[in-house]
Design a protein around this motif. Structure first.
Motif, short mmCIF file in Angstrom:
data_model
loop_
_atom_site.label_atom_id
_atom_site.label_comp_id
_atom_site.label_asym_id
_atom_site.label_seq_id
_atom_site.Cartn_x
_atom_site.Cartn_y
_atom_site.Cartn_z
N ASN A 284 -17.68 3.87 -8.09
CA ASN A 284 -17.55 2.87 -7.11
C ASN A 284 -17.29 2.63 -6.07
OD1 ASN A 284 -14.87 0.81 -6.99
ND2 ASN A 284 -14.21 2.06 -5.66
N ARG A 285 -19.10 3.08 -5.31
CA ARG A 285 -19.27 2.97 -3.82
C ARG A 285 -18.96 1.94 -3.07
NH1 ARG A 285 -24.80 6.74 -5.01
NH2 ARG A 285 -24.64 5.23 -6.56
N ASP A 286 -19.38 1.05 -3.69
CA ASP A 286 -19.35 -0.55 -3.47
C ASP A 286 -17.44 -0.90 -2.40
OD1 ASP A 286 -18.16 -1.02 -5.63
OD2 ASP A 286 -19.71 -2.53 -6.21
N GLY A 287 -16.68 0.16 -3.72
CA GLY A 287 -15.43 0.07 -3.70
C GLY A 287 -14.38 -1.39 -3.80
N ARG A 288 -15.34 -1.58 -4.71
CA ARG A 288 -14.81 -2.70 -5.14
C ARG A 288 -13.91 -3.15 -6.46
NH1 ARG A 288 -18.77 -6.79 -9.02
NH2 ARG A 288 -19.57 -5.11 -9.48
N LEU A 289 -13.47 -2.10 -7.06
CA LEU A 289 -12.28 -1.63 -8.21
C LEU A 289 -11.48 -0.73 -7.78
CD1 LEU A 289 -15.30 0.18 -11.25
CD2 LEU A 289 -13.56 -2.08 -10.76
N LYS A 290 -10.24 -0.84 -8.28
CA LYS A 290 -8.95 -0.71 -7.38
C LYS A 290 -8.40 0.49 -8.76
CE LYS A 290 -10.09 -3.13 -3.91
NZ LYS A 290 -11.03 -2.37 -3.17
N PRO A 291 -7.93 1.35 -8.54
CA PRO A 291 -6.93 2.32 -9.53
C PRO A 291 -5.74 1.31 -9.45
CG PRO A 291 -7.22 4.03 -8.16
CD PRO A 291 -7.96 2.25 -7.08
N ALA A 292 -5.30 0.53 -11.45
CA ALA A 292 -4.34 0.13 -12.14
C ALA A 292 -4.86 -1.08 -12.12
CB ALA A 292 -3.05 0.17 -10.98
N MET A 293 -6.43 -2.17 -11.95
CA MET A 293 -6.84 -2.49 -12.22
C MET A 293 -6.54 -2.99 -13.87
SD MET A 293 -10.11 -3.87 -9.84
CE MET A 293 -9.85 -4.70 -8.40
N LEU A 294 -5.98 -4.22 -14.36
CA LEU A 294 -6.31 -4.24 -16.32
C LEU A 294 -7.64 -4.43 -16.15
CD1 LEU A 294 -3.70 -6.68 -15.92
CD2 LEU A 294 -3.49 -4.41 -16.46
N ALA A 295 -7.74 -3.96 -17.25
CA ALA A 295 -9.63 -4.26 -17.68
C ALA A 295 -9.47 -4.32 -19.33
CB ALA A 295 -10.26 -2.52 -17.18
N SER A 296 -10.76 -4.22 -20.29
CA SER A 296 -10.71 -4.09 -21.23
C SER A 296 -11.91 -3.65 -21.47
CB SER A 296 -11.06 -6.00 -22.17
OG SER A 296 -9.77 -6.88 -21.81
N MET A 297 -11.76 -3.04 -22.79
CA MET A 297 -13.36 -1.66 -22.63
C MET A 297 -13.95 -1.87 -24.48
SD MET A 297 -13.02 2.65 -23.10
CE MET A 297 -12.35 2.76 -21.78
N LEU A 298 -14.91 -1.94 -24.86
CA LEU A 298 -15.80 -2.84 -25.83
C LEU A 298 -16.55 -1.55 -26.13
CD1 LEU A 298 -15.18 -5.46 -24.06
CD2 LEU A 298 -16.51 -6.27 -25.59
N ILE A 299 -16.37 -1.05 -26.89
CA ILE A 299 -16.96 0.61 -27.63
C ILE A 299 -16.98 -0.13 -29.20
CG2 ILE A 299 -16.18 2.71 -28.52
CD1 ILE A 299 -13.84 2.37 -26.32
N GLU A 300 -18.80 0.25 -28.14
CA GLU A 300 -19.56 -0.21 -29.82
C GLU A 300 -19.66 1.66 -30.65
OE1 GLU A 300 -24.89 -0.95 -30.63
OE2 GLU A 300 -23.75 -1.80 -28.43
#
Length: 379
Positions: A284-300
């Protein structure tokens, strides 16, 4: 009279035969979902057998972006005191050693005074021990007296070291302790300092507040790397393991896919949610992600041998998946089944087929339209 009766009887028999004739010549009703297409439609259909192929199931689980706990510092006071100044605020970038707040502590003053007393006692006992040694060598005092003075000096050394250690536990640096010993100036103000580089993400104090060593006053986080965490249902735990490739979809970023690997799979089941915690690390060096953002995890998951059909063979009917199974020459039956989500134009069969069927893999849509048309005409 006889001729009239014979005519009536003949008419009645002919009438009965007319009523029975349609019933005996009616065609049997077609089985629901079965269709025999016309030759021109049949020529457009393509059939194939159901195959078994290794396919990796993709699990989609809800998650969120979270702090990397290895890059998070919860900072508090080392001593009981009252807040006099606050130098850092939410969102401020700080460096290790940056002063975040200042406290006034009577406990610190008391401990500094104890150190000065121990140091003064040490100086006095040092001189007494040196003088006793000289007198003993001159045979003025006894060996016992000389030993007593030496013991008092050693005890003073231990007490001074203990007082200095106590000051260090309260956050006073060795240089400040040495300065205190030389100048003797007691300072009741102590500082709360950042213990790592990062951003202040929490501030839990206010002006004039009395704080304790157990209180967390600031939380500083390094946001250059974050975690994506999710809860995998208990029934699917066997499909995930550390090192597996995962994709993260973040709605706030337009569902852009971020790629990572699982770095942690929990060893225990949450008894309330019946899930296992999994975690991956994201740059996250570009700072786009913020803690507590919702996300979906796709696990293969690991590839497994499964019945697989082309996605083009699937027909949606009443909100359910179906395929056309060949039941005879130029005859097909609409078969309901359960399928996994599409992957690369293929869908794994969960139930509904046993693997030895011939199915329509091309033209199923037109065949279903023809089936619906014939059923409506029959109705």
């Amino acid at each position: 009279m006889k001729k009239t009766c014979l005519a009536l009887l003949t008419a009645a028999l002919l009438s009965a035969c007319d009523k029975d004739a349609p019933q005996s010549s009616a065609a049997p009703a077609a089985e629901p979902g079965v269709i025999s297409p016309a030759p021109e439609l049949m020529s457009q259909l393509k059939l194939a057998g159901v195959k078994r192929e290794p396919i990796a199931e993709t699990l989609r689980v809800a998650g969120r972006i979270d702090f990397d706990e290895h890059r998070l510092a919860r900072i508090g006071a080392t001593i009981t005191g009252r807040v006099t100044d606050i130098d850092a605020w939410l969102g401020q970038e700080v460096r290790k050693g940056t002063v975040l707040a200042r406290l006034n502590s009577s406990e610190l003053s008391t401990q500094q005074l104890a150190y000065l007393k121990a140091r003064a006692e040490l100086e006095l006992n040092k001189r007494n021990a040196e003088r006793a040694k000289a007198l003993f060598q001159a045979d003025v005092i006894s060996a016992a007296e000389n030993q007593r003075r030496e013991s008092e000096y050693q005890i003073s050394q231990a007490e001074t070291r203990a007082a200095a250690d106590q000051l260090r536990l309260l956050g006073v640096s060795p240089a400040a302790i040495e300065k205190l010993g030389k100048q003797g100036a007691i300072d009741s103000v102590t500082t709360v300092m950042a213990t790592m580089n990062g951003v202040v993400v929490e501030r839990r104090l206010s002006q004039g507040q009395v704080v304790q060593p157990a209180d967390t006053l600031f939380v500083v986080a390094d946001l250059s790397r974050l975690w994506a965490v999710a809860q995998v249902p208990e029934q699917q735990v066997g499909l995930v393991k550390t090192g597996q490739s995962v994709s993260i979809e973040v709605p706030a970023l337009g569902n852009e896919r971020l790629v990572g690997k699982l770095i942690f799979v929990g060893q225990t089941i949450d008894p309330e949610t019946r899930t296992v915690l999994v975690r991956t690390e994201l740059d996250n060096r570009d700072g786009r992600l913020k803690p507590a953002m919702l996300a979906s995890m796709l696990i293969e998951a690991k590839p497994q041998e499964r019945l697989v059909i082309p996605a083009s063979a699937v027909v949606r009917e009443n909100g359910e998946d179906h395929v056309f199974v060949a039941t005879g020459p130029q005859q097909f039956r609409l078969q309901k089944l359960k399928l996994a989500p599409e992957q690369g134009g293929r869908r794994a069969v969960l139930s509904g087929l046993n693997g030895d069927e011939q199915i329509v893999i091309d033209g199923a849509f037109h065949l279903n339209n023809e089936r619906n048309r014939k059923e409506m005409e029959g109705a």
